[in-house]
Design an enzyme around this catalytic site. Structure first.
Site, PDB file in Angstrom:
ATOM      1  N   SER A  72       0.830  -1.209   0.000  1.00  0.00           N
ATOM      2  CA  SER A  72       0.000   0.000   0.000  1.00  0.00           C
ATOM      3  C   SER A  72       0.865   1.259   0.000  1.00  0.00           C
ATOM      4  CB  SER A  72      -0.922  -0.002   1.219  1.00  0.00           C
ATOM      5  OG  SER A  72      -1.707  -1.169   1.234  1.00  0.00           O
TER       6      SER A  72
HETATM    7  N1  SAM Z   1      -0.666  -3.825   3.816  1.00  0.00           N
HETATM    8  C1  SAM Z   1      -0.075  -4.656   2.825  1.00  0.00           C
HETATM    9  C2  SAM Z   1       1.335  -4.214   2.547  1.00  0.00           C
HETATM   10  O1  SAM Z   1       1.744  -3.187   3.101  1.00  0.00           O
HETATM   11  O2  SAM Z   1       2.010  -4.886   1.778  1.00  0.00           O
HETATM   12  C3  SAM Z   1      -0.862  -4.546   1.573  1.00  0.00           C
HETATM   13  C4  SAM Z   1      -1.633  -5.722   1.295  1.00  0.00           C
HETATM   14  S1  SAM Z   1      -2.379  -5.810  -0.294  1.00  0.00           S
HETATM   15  C5  SAM Z   1      -3.033  -4.234  -0.632  1.00  0.00           C
HETATM   16  C6  SAM Z   1      -3.808  -6.773   0.185  1.00  0.00           C
HETATM   17  C7  SAM Z   1      -3.506  -8.196   0.535  1.00  0.00           C
HETATM   18  O3  SAM Z   1      -4.719  -8.802   0.970  1.00  0.00           O
HETATM   19  C8  SAM Z   1      -3.010  -9.028  -0.630  1.00  0.00           C
HETATM   20  O4  SAM Z   1      -1.783  -9.608  -0.299  1.00  0.00           O
HETATM   21  C9  SAM Z   1      -4.092 -10.081  -0.819  1.00  0.00           C
HETATM   22  O5  SAM Z   1      -3.604 -11.339  -1.245  1.00  0.00           O
HETATM   23  C10 SAM Z   1      -4.683 -10.149   0.564  1.00  0.00           C
HETATM   24  N2  SAM Z   1      -6.039 -10.700   0.632  1.00  0.00           N
HETATM   25  C11 SAM Z   1      -7.086 -10.529  -0.202  1.00  0.00           C
HETATM   26  N3  SAM Z   1      -8.152 -11.223   0.230  1.00  0.00           N
HETATM   27  C12 SAM Z   1      -7.770 -11.853   1.371  1.00  0.00           C
HETATM   28  C13 SAM Z   1      -8.417 -12.732   2.292  1.00  0.00           C
HETATM   29  N4  SAM Z   1      -9.704 -13.109   2.169  1.00  0.00           N
HETATM   30  N5  SAM Z   1      -7.717 -13.182   3.345  1.00  0.00           N
HETATM   31  C14 SAM Z   1      -6.418 -12.819   3.535  1.00  0.00           C
HETATM   32  N6  SAM Z   1      -5.745 -12.014   2.695  1.00  0.00           N
HETATM   33  C15 SAM Z   1      -6.422 -11.527   1.632  1.00  0.00           C
END
Ligand code: SAM
Length: 226
Positions: A72
């Protein structure tokens, strides 16, 4: 709280860019929580992206981390962290480990972090990195985070780092009375970052800002594409 195990080399690398990021994209945009500011001033964000993207790690944008996912934007990480109002004693549940950058920020600000990621390779990569940085207060799980992590709850705070049409009720139930949830809520393209505060069975909602997150995929989020 966490313990960053960093060489002076990784701290010196991109130090100027990190300082500029803090001034222009965090402080100048209204973040006031000094604990959040100091953690992000120290934490080498370039370690959380591929080497080839290290020079872009402090820009005002998300970056790809593989598997179609992103780390992010710095301002969004700061705004989400500030909204949780962490004092240092809390147990925090994070849905969406991704690169592990937000996880590290939370591990510095709270007592225990429980982080769930649905993509195995991302969770494993983040664990190796965060273990290597010396964090001993992070618990990892590879699963559909829309279910939460009920047997380790309840939590003081919960952060969802992927977007869904609404915050799943099952997650709200895992937060203590008075606890806070920060999550992007809305359609597939654009969402609003909201802060929910639980008061018994009631939930108060406050809007923080517009945002654009990858989808929360799972039982109580968006369906997985075929
Ligand atoms: N805060 C993180 C960083 O700084 O890297 C950003 C994460 S990214 C925007 C969102 C993450 O949520 C992705 O890695 C995605 O695979 C995960 N995600 C999506 N749906 C999910 C779920 N149901 N359970 C767990 N993780 C999930």
């Amino acid at each position: 709280m966490g313990a960053m195990n960093l060489t002076s080399y990784s701290l010196k690398q991109h130090a100027g860019k990190r300082q500029k990021m803090i001034e222009e994209h965090v402080i100048d945009r209204g973040i006031k929580d000094m604990r959040v500011i100091e953690v992000m001033r120290r934490l080498p964000r370039h370690l959380f992206v591929k080497d080839s993207l290290g020079h872009k790690a402090y820009g005002d944008h998300p970056l790809p981390i593989g598997e179609g996912q992103t780390i992010s934007q710095p301002y969004i990480v700061a705004a989400m962290s500030e909204a949780l109002q962490l004092q240092g004693e809390e147990r925090v549940l994070e849905i969406g480990t991704g690169s592990g950058y937000q996880t590290a920020v939370l591990a510095e600000l709270a007592a225990q972090v429980f982080t769930i990621e649905r993509v195995k390779s991302l969770s494993q990569h983040a664990k190796v990195l965060l273990d290597g940085l010396g964090y001993t207060n992070i618990n990892f799980k590879i699963f559909d985070g829309t279910y939460g992590w009920r047997d380790r709850g309840p939590y003081d705070c919960l952060v969802v780092t992927a977007a869904a049409p609404h915050v799943p009720r099952v997650l709200v139930e895992q937060v203590k009375d008075g606890g806070r949830i920060v999550a992007p809520v809305g359609g597939a393209e654009n969402q609003e970052l909201v802060v929910l505060t639980r008061h018994g069975s009631q939930v108060r909602q406050r809007r923080l800002s517009l945002c654009n997150f990858v989808p929360l995929i799972g039982k109580y989020g968006w369906p997985e594409e075929e």
